[in-house]
Design a protein around this motif. Structure first.
Motif, short mmCIF file in Angstrom:
data_model
loop_
_atom_site.label_atom_id
_atom_site.label_comp_id
_atom_site.label_asym_id
_atom_site.label_seq_id
_atom_site.Cartn_x
_atom_site.Cartn_y
_atom_site.Cartn_z
N ASN A 110 12.04 4.79 -2.71
CA ASN A 110 11.27 5.80 -3.44
C ASN A 110 9.96 5.19 -3.94
OD1 ASN A 110 10.34 7.60 -5.50
ND2 ASN A 110 12.43 8.36 -5.78
N GLU A 111 8.86 5.88 -3.72
CA GLU A 111 7.54 5.36 -4.14
C GLU A 111 7.49 5.05 -5.63
OE1 GLU A 111 4.34 8.20 -3.96
OE2 GLU A 111 5.66 9.86 -4.52
N LYS A 112 8.38 5.70 -6.42
CA LYS A 112 8.40 5.48 -7.87
C LYS A 112 9.16 4.20 -8.25
CE LYS A 112 7.25 8.44 -10.51
NZ LYS A 112 5.92 8.59 -11.15
N ASN A 113 9.89 3.64 -7.30
CA ASN A 113 10.77 2.51 -7.61
C ASN A 113 10.00 1.18 -7.52
OD1 ASN A 113 12.92 0.81 -8.05
ND2 ASN A 113 14.28 1.84 -6.60
N ILE A 114 9.16 0.97 -8.53
CA ILE A 114 8.23 -0.16 -8.53
C ILE A 114 8.97 -1.51 -8.44
CG2 ILE A 114 6.39 -1.30 -9.88
CD1 ILE A 114 5.67 1.52 -8.90
N ASN A 115 10.08 -1.62 -9.16
CA ASN A 115 10.82 -2.90 -9.16
C ASN A 115 11.33 -3.23 -7.76
OD1 ASN A 115 10.40 -2.95 -11.88
ND2 ASN A 115 12.49 -2.33 -12.43
N ALA A 116 11.90 -2.23 -7.10
CA ALA A 116 12.43 -2.48 -5.76
C ALA A 116 11.29 -2.79 -4.78
CB ALA A 116 13.23 -1.27 -5.28
N ILE A 117 10.20 -2.05 -4.88
CA ILE A 117 9.06 -2.30 -3.97
C ILE A 117 8.53 -3.72 -4.19
CG2 ILE A 117 6.67 -1.61 -3.42
CD1 ILE A 117 7.59 1.31 -4.15
N SER A 129 5.35 3.30 7.07
CA SER A 129 5.07 4.74 7.03
C SER A 129 5.67 5.35 5.77
CB SER A 129 5.62 5.45 8.27
OG SER A 129 7.01 5.34 8.30
N THR A 130 5.44 6.63 5.61
CA THR A 130 6.04 7.32 4.46
C THR A 130 6.68 8.63 4.94
OG1 THR A 130 3.95 8.42 4.00
CG2 THR A 130 4.42 6.46 2.70
N ARG A 131 7.70 9.05 4.19
CA ARG A 131 8.24 10.40 4.40
C ARG A 131 7.88 11.20 3.16
NH1 ARG A 131 13.81 8.39 6.52
NH2 ARG A 131 13.22 8.02 8.66
N LYS A 132 7.04 12.18 3.39
CA LYS A 132 6.50 12.94 2.26
C LYS A 132 7.58 13.72 1.53
CE LYS A 132 2.28 11.68 2.79
NZ LYS A 132 1.80 10.67 1.86
N LYS A 133 7.53 13.62 0.21
CA LYS A 133 8.41 14.40 -0.68
C LYS A 133 9.88 14.30 -0.27
CE LYS A 133 4.82 17.46 -2.16
NZ LYS A 133 4.44 18.76 -2.66
N TYR A 134 10.31 13.13 0.11
CA TYR A 134 11.67 12.91 0.61
C TYR A 134 12.70 12.93 -0.52
CZ TYR A 134 15.36 10.54 3.27
OH TYR A 134 16.52 10.21 3.88
N TYR A 135 12.31 12.42 -1.68
CA TYR A 135 13.24 12.38 -2.81
C TYR A 135 12.97 13.55 -3.75
CZ TYR A 135 14.09 7.58 -1.26
OH TYR A 135 14.41 6.47 -0.52
N ASP A 136 14.02 14.33 -4.00
CA ASP A 136 13.95 15.48 -4.92
C ASP A 136 12.80 16.42 -4.56
OD1 ASP A 136 15.98 14.24 -6.30
OD2 ASP A 136 14.58 13.17 -7.62
N ASN A 137 12.42 16.41 -3.31
CA ASN A 137 11.31 17.24 -2.87
C ASN A 137 10.02 16.96 -3.66
OD1 ASN A 137 10.51 18.99 -0.93
ND2 ASN A 137 10.91 20.84 -2.14
N MET A 138 9.91 15.74 -4.18
CA MET A 138 8.78 15.40 -5.06
C MET A 138 8.13 14.07 -4.70
SD MET A 138 8.79 16.08 -9.11
CE MET A 138 10.47 15.81 -9.43
N TYR A 139 8.99 13.05 -4.49
CA TYR A 139 8.46 11.70 -4.31
C TYR A 139 8.59 11.24 -2.86
CZ TYR A 139 8.93 11.85 -9.34
OH TYR A 139 8.84 12.23 -10.64
N ASP A 140 7.58 10.52 -2.40
CA ASP A 140 7.60 10.02 -1.02
C ASP A 140 8.60 8.88 -0.86
OD1 ASP A 140 5.51 11.75 -0.76
OD2 ASP A 140 3.97 10.22 -0.41
N ALA A 141 9.16 8.78 0.33
CA ALA A 141 9.93 7.59 0.71
C ALA A 141 8.97 6.65 1.43
CB ALA A 141 11.08 7.96 1.63
#
Ligand code: COA
Length: 148
Positions: A110-117, A129-141
């Motif tokens: 998840n793009e929001k998961n700063i620690n994991a990234i 690459s990214t998958r748009k709005k993959y998580y909760d229809n909001m955040y990119d994978a």
């Protein structure tokens, strides 16, 4: 907690039984228990646990398909984060993948998961690459890979 006491083992069903009721609360894990159990039983999966004495403080796993593997999950117990345990587990997973002849590791985060990234970038995973709005229809994978 002594950093030197951390030991890594392949995860057993007994380990899983010991943590399945605390996955969400203590590990903040995003899988439900049934999905995790099915992954663990899958013959293409490899999961490890990090233990201090007999207490599980983290786990990580991958699914192997021919000479590639997907990192499916990695979590450190909430009260033990940012102490290097995630790095120890990822390093071990990478070395097991190499031993098994894996050529490429993939994952999505998840793009929001700063620690994991941060953790993955530290081990030279590259964003491909990214998958748009993959998580909760909001955040990119964010899809990342690393050649071994
Ligand atoms: C991602 C996760 C496994 C990292 O585990 P960890 O044991 O904290 O990892 P480490 O202590 O080895 O830290 C790895 C890097 O991330 C950074 N980091 C970890 N937590 C951090 C925090 N709260 N703030 C800032 N940086 C942090 C560290 O600085 C470290 O980099 P460094 O060694 O260059 O300093 C952990 O945050 C976690 O369990 N998250 C919940 C589950 C999850 O989202 N998993 C990923 C699914 S894709």
């Amino acid at each position: 907690m002594s950093y030197n006491n951390i030991k890594i083992f392949q995860m057993t069903m007994e380990d899983f039984s010991n943590i399945k009721h605390i996955l969400l609360h203590d590990f903040d894990d995003f899988w439900n228990v049934q999905t995790f159990e099915e992954e663990l039983k899958n013959e293409n999966s490899y999961y490890l646990v990090a233990k201090i004495d007999n207490t599980i403080i983290g786990f990580a796993g991958m699914k192997i398909i021919l000479d590639e593997a997907d990192i499916m999950n990695i979590a450190t117990r909430k009260d033990s984060r940012n102490l290097g345990i995630g790095s120890i587990m990822l390093e071990k997973l990478i070395s097991i993948a190499k031993e098994r002849g894996i050529k490429k590791l993939m994952l999505e985060v998840n793009e929001k998961n700063i620690n994991a990234i941060h953790l993955y970038k530290k081990f030279n995973f590259e964003e491909i690459s990214t998958r748009k709005k993959y998580y909760d229809n909001m955040y990119d994978a964010i899809i990342m890979q690393k050649f071994l």
